[in-house]
Design a protein around this motif. Sequence first.
Motif, PDB file in Angstrom:
ATOM      1  N   VAL A   1       8.960   6.565   5.791  1.00 43.18           N
ATOM      2  CA  VAL A   1       8.514   5.208   5.434  1.00 43.18           C
ATOM      3  C   VAL A   1       9.645   4.444   4.744  1.00 43.18           C
ATOM      4  CG1 VAL A   1       6.075   5.839   5.202  1.00 43.18           C
ATOM      5  CG2 VAL A   1       7.585   6.017   3.212  1.00 43.18           C
TER       6      VAL A   1
ATOM      7  N   ASP B   1       9.321   2.470   2.181  1.00 44.68           N
ATOM      8  CA  ASP B   1       9.095   2.442   0.732  1.00 44.68           C
ATOM      9  C   ASP B   1       7.726   3.074   0.458  1.00 44.68           C
ATOM     10  OD1 ASP B   1       9.931   0.852  -1.995  1.00 44.68           O
ATOM     11  OD2 ASP B   1       7.764   0.758  -1.697  1.00 44.68           O
TER      12      ASP B   1
ATOM     13  N   THR C   1       4.990   0.636  -1.135  1.00 52.22           N
ATOM     14  CA  THR C   1       4.478  -0.345  -0.171  1.00 52.22           C
ATOM     15  C   THR C   1       3.619   0.335   0.888  1.00 52.22           C
ATOM     16  OG1 THR C   1       6.340  -1.846  -0.515  1.00 52.22           O
ATOM     17  CG2 THR C   1       5.135  -2.097   1.542  1.00 52.22           C
ATOM     18  N   ALA C   2       4.037   1.527   1.323  1.00 54.26           N
ATOM     19  CA  ALA C   2       3.273   2.249   2.342  1.00 54.26           C
ATOM     20  C   ALA C   2       1.888   2.633   1.811  1.00 54.26           C
ATOM     21  CB  ALA C   2       4.036   3.492   2.798  1.00 54.26           C
TER      22      ALA C   2
ATOM     23  N   ARG D   1       0.212   1.153  -0.542  1.00 51.86           N
ATOM     24  CA  ARG D   1      -0.554  -0.086  -0.654  1.00 51.86           C
ATOM     25  C   ARG D   1      -1.089  -0.516   0.717  1.00 51.86           C
ATOM     26  NH1 ARG D   1       2.332  -3.643  -4.800  1.00 51.86           N
ATOM     27  NH2 ARG D   1       0.877  -2.814  -6.324  1.00 51.86           N
ATOM     28  N   ALA D   2      -0.261  -0.380   1.738  1.00 51.44           N
ATOM     29  CA  ALA D   2      -0.673  -0.777   3.089  1.00 51.44           C
ATOM     30  C   ALA D   2      -1.815   0.099   3.600  1.00 51.44           C
ATOM     31  CB  ALA D   2       0.518  -0.723   4.048  1.00 51.44           C
TER      32      ALA D   2
ATOM     33  N   SER E   1      -4.894  -1.005   1.723  1.00 54.41           N
ATOM     34  CA  SER E   1      -5.175  -2.384   2.109  1.00 54.41           C
ATOM     35  C   SER E   1      -5.882  -2.458   3.461  1.00 54.41           C
ATOM     36  CB  SER E   1      -3.849  -3.142   2.151  1.00 54.41           C
ATOM     37  OG  SER E   1      -4.035  -4.496   2.397  1.00 54.41           O
ATOM     38  N   LEU E   2      -5.410  -1.667   4.407  1.00 51.34           N
ATOM     39  CA  LEU E   2      -6.039  -1.627   5.737  1.00 51.34           C
ATOM     40  C   LEU E   2      -7.509  -1.257   5.637  1.00 51.34           C
ATOM     41  CD1 LEU E   2      -3.684   0.121   8.322  1.00 51.34           C
ATOM     42  CD2 LEU E   2      -4.718  -2.138   8.512  1.00 51.34           C
TER      43      LEU E   2
ATOM     44  N   ILE F   1      -9.504  -1.351   2.805  1.00 49.50           N
ATOM     45  CA  ILE F   1     -10.258  -2.312   1.999  1.00 49.50           C
ATOM     46  C   ILE F   1     -10.606  -3.545   2.819  1.00 49.50           C
ATOM     47  CG2 ILE F   1     -10.012  -3.947   0.073  1.00 49.50           C
ATOM     48  CD1 ILE F   1      -8.377  -1.682  -1.365  1.00 49.50           C
ATOM     49  N   ASP F   2      -9.653  -4.032   3.623  1.00 51.48           N
ATOM     50  CA  ASP F   2      -9.890  -5.270   4.367  1.00 51.48           C
ATOM     51  C   ASP F   2     -10.941  -5.108   5.464  1.00 51.48           C
ATOM     52  OD1 ASP F   2      -9.074  -8.081   4.429  1.00 51.48           O
ATOM     53  OD2 ASP F   2      -8.467  -7.634   6.492  1.00 51.48           O
TER      54      ASP F   2
ATOM     55  N   MET G   1       1.965   4.596  11.469  1.00 51.88           N
ATOM     56  CA  MET G   1       2.621   3.692  10.522  1.00 51.88           C
ATOM     57  C   MET G   1       3.509   4.461   9.544  1.00 51.88           C
ATOM     58  SD  MET G   1       0.750   0.859   8.084  1.00 51.88           S
ATOM     59  CE  MET G   1       0.162   1.900   6.754  1.00 51.88           C
TER      60      MET G   1
END
Lengths: 205, 205
Positions: A157, A159, A162-163, A165-166, A169-170, A172-173, A200
């Motif tokens: 990855v 970072d 950031t990974a 969080r992504a 985030s995926l 949660i959204d 990813m």
Amino acid sequence: MTPSPALPEDLWPDVRPDAARRLMAAAVESFATRGYHATTTRDIATAAGMSPAALYVHFPAKSAVLFAISRSGHERTLAMVEGVVADHEDPVAAMRTLVERFVAWHAKRHVVARVVQHELDALPPADYQVVIDLRRRTEGLVRTVITRGVDAGAFTVPDVRTAARAVLSLGIDVARWYSPTSKPAPAVLGRQYAELVLAMLGHTS
Amino acid sequence: MTPSPALPEDLWPDVRPDAARRLMAAAVESFATRGYHATTTRDIATAAGMSPAALYVHFPAKSAVLFAISRSGHERTLAMVEGVVADHEDPVAAMRTLVERFVAWHAKRHVVARVVQHELDALPPADYQVVIDLRRRTEGLVRTVITRGVDAGAFTVPDVRTAARAVLSLGIDVARWYSPTSKPAPAVLGRQYAELVLAMLGHTS
């Protein structure tokens, strides 16, 4: 308005008595429909088929109902992630299971998840801090799984922070866009998202 | 409350006169702080330094202000994606640019983006349909880029529809968690997310 049948008992199995759980379910519906700020304690009590005075027996304020809902959601997520990490030594298997469960939950319980995620700023400072700490611990565990995968050569990855969080985030959204008519079903979506997340994170299967 | 300096003129360069733009900026702040339902037209007018009567010169109702904000945000996103697709024949380059810009915008303009994304259900049905059509066209273009990449052997995804949703979802959710103290800076986050998305779509660089 009556409590929605979409909020079954299994949402808060540990909440007693039933009246408190009924108030939490009614609050979720009210907050989801008109937002936290435009909802009164009377709205919540009425939706639960109770008097405003009966609400205060269980919760000292409207914000206490929101806190109970939010803390419960975050505690369950943290417990789920802790369980997955304890059960899976392999970071790929851990990440797959974690995303499958996290995404399926946010799809299946999108109404309560939306309240948990989007009314966070309405919490009083001390309550907000409790929830933020639960989120930090959950995010820390996700970072641990990614770091293990990177160390084992299974993930690559740009970072780790950031990974992580992504990944969260995926999931949660999903609660934002998922509806009762959405496809695919929560469990299928969870598996598709697990594939996407592993890719990813640079895992080539 | 005065309009926040975080809402600069460049948000709605095409909105005239200035009073309408000032009202939109004031509405964004009010909706973001206490939610759409708990905000009155008087709150918006006061925050813009105007009388409630002056608001009605520009907007027939509170929902018309929300619609103007939401339509503008969605039109700009669609125009951005259309521009990127027109400018880049290579699906990998198109996806990279699209994610960089989409993510950076949602980080930089997280307050207005949050209103645009999370108060959608409050729009009157006809307005809601306009916004949903803009979203469908945007999502359709993202699917087109992914399909081109799959056809060219540059991408491998389990399901094009789910992958397109995940790409947009990652960007949209940035507005939920990003704050003025968040790191990294919007442009850097955009580049990191572009890397993550290309990996998610099975692109090996």
